[in-house]
Write a protein that holds these residues in place. Sequence first.
Motif, short mmCIF file in Angstrom:
data_model
loop_
_atom_site.label_atom_id
_atom_site.label_comp_id
_atom_site.label_asym_id
_atom_site.label_seq_id
_atom_site.Cartn_x
_atom_site.Cartn_y
_atom_site.Cartn_z
N ASN A 77 0.82 -1.22 0.00
CA ASN A 77 0.00 0.00 0.00
C ASN A 77 0.85 1.26 0.00
N THR A 78 1.88 1.27 -0.84
CA THR A 78 2.81 2.39 -0.85
C THR A 78 3.10 2.83 -2.29
N LEU A 79 3.15 4.13 -2.47
CA LEU A 79 3.51 4.76 -3.73
C LEU A 79 4.90 5.37 -3.57
N TYR A 80 5.69 5.32 -4.64
CA TYR A 80 7.06 5.84 -4.57
C TYR A 80 7.33 6.85 -5.68
N LEU A 81 8.33 7.70 -5.43
CA LEU A 81 8.87 8.57 -6.46
C LEU A 81 10.38 8.62 -6.29
N GLN A 82 11.09 7.99 -7.21
CA GLN A 82 12.55 8.06 -7.23
C GLN A 82 12.95 9.30 -8.01
N MET A 83 13.71 10.17 -7.38
CA MET A 83 14.10 11.43 -8.00
C MET A 83 15.62 11.46 -8.14
N ASN A 84 16.09 11.48 -9.36
CA ASN A 84 17.52 11.53 -9.64
C ASN A 84 17.88 12.85 -10.31
N ASN A 85 19.16 13.16 -10.29
CA ASN A 85 19.66 14.40 -10.91
C ASN A 85 18.80 15.60 -10.49
N LEU A 86 18.61 15.73 -9.21
CA LEU A 86 17.78 16.81 -8.69
C LEU A 86 18.39 18.17 -9.00
N GLN A 87 17.52 19.14 -9.24
CA GLN A 87 17.93 20.50 -9.56
C GLN A 87 17.25 21.47 -8.61
N PRO A 88 17.82 22.66 -8.43
CA PRO A 88 17.21 23.63 -7.51
C PRO A 88 15.73 23.89 -7.82
N GLU A 89 15.34 23.83 -9.08
CA GLU A 89 13.95 24.08 -9.43
C GLU A 89 13.01 22.96 -9.01
N ASP A 90 13.56 21.85 -8.52
CA ASP A 90 12.74 20.78 -7.97
C ASP A 90 12.35 21.03 -6.51
N THR A 91 12.89 22.08 -5.93
CA THR A 91 12.57 22.42 -4.55
C THR A 91 11.08 22.73 -4.40
N ALA A 92 10.42 21.98 -3.53
CA ALA A 92 8.97 22.13 -3.36
C ALA A 92 8.49 21.20 -2.26
N LEU A 93 7.23 21.38 -1.90
CA LEU A 93 6.54 20.44 -1.02
C LEU A 93 5.86 19.42 -1.94
N TYR A 94 6.17 18.14 -1.73
CA TYR A 94 5.68 17.08 -2.61
C TYR A 94 4.52 16.34 -1.95
N TYR A 95 3.46 16.13 -2.74
CA TYR A 95 2.26 15.46 -2.26
C TYR A 95 1.95 14.25 -3.13
N CYS A 96 1.33 13.22 -2.54
CA CYS A 96 0.71 12.18 -3.34
C CYS A 96 -0.79 12.46 -3.40
N LEU A 97 -1.35 12.24 -4.56
CA LEU A 97 -2.77 12.50 -4.81
C LEU A 97 -3.48 11.19 -5.12
N ARG A 98 -4.67 11.03 -4.58
CA ARG A 98 -5.44 9.81 -4.80
C ARG A 98 -6.46 10.01 -5.91
N GLY A 99 -6.49 9.05 -6.84
CA GLY A 99 -7.58 9.01 -7.80
C GLY A 99 -7.34 9.75 -9.10
N VAL A 100 -6.09 10.03 -9.42
CA VAL A 100 -5.82 10.79 -10.65
C VAL A 100 -4.49 10.36 -11.24
N VAL A 101 -4.43 10.27 -12.57
CA VAL A 101 -3.19 9.96 -13.26
C VAL A 101 -2.52 11.23 -13.78
N ASN A 102 -3.35 12.20 -14.13
CA ASN A 102 -2.83 13.45 -14.67
C ASN A 102 -3.82 14.56 -14.35
N CYS A 103 -3.32 15.70 -13.95
CA CYS A 103 -4.20 16.84 -13.70
C CYS A 103 -3.42 18.11 -13.98
N GLU A 104 -4.14 19.20 -14.04
CA GLU A 104 -3.50 20.45 -14.39
C GLU A 104 -4.00 21.56 -13.48
N GLY A 105 -3.07 22.33 -12.96
CA GLY A 105 -3.41 23.51 -12.19
C GLY A 105 -4.40 23.27 -11.07
N PRO A 106 -5.40 24.14 -10.96
CA PRO A 106 -6.35 24.06 -9.85
C PRO A 106 -7.12 22.75 -9.79
#
Length: 123
Positions: A77-106
Amino acid sequence: QVQLVESGGGLAQPGGSLRLSCAASGFTLGMWSMSWARQAPGQGLEWVSGIYSDSTKIDYADSVKGRFTISRDNVQNTLYLQMNNLQPEDTALYYCLRGVVNCEGPVCDAFERGPGTQVTVSS
């Protein structure tokens, strides 16, 4: 009660790696599509990557394609995100979302998410 708890964030140097986890409880992860999204300071929620319930479809934002890999363990029951070659623009608060494969903006705001895990990329 549905719960999503993200973990694995931290401080990384440019070019470094981190692996985020999202522990799901209160529902069967294997029946739901899931996504990762992020929010940088002063900005809206940005979709990063999504995966079908059975992993047959995976999608990435252009900004992370080739650097990030989404995966899931429906038994754990776990979702993962492997992040390689991180860049300063990747700085953020990261969330997992339930029930969506792709979404945009609001639209991304409409989906359930956890409290998030902070990723900071800096030298």
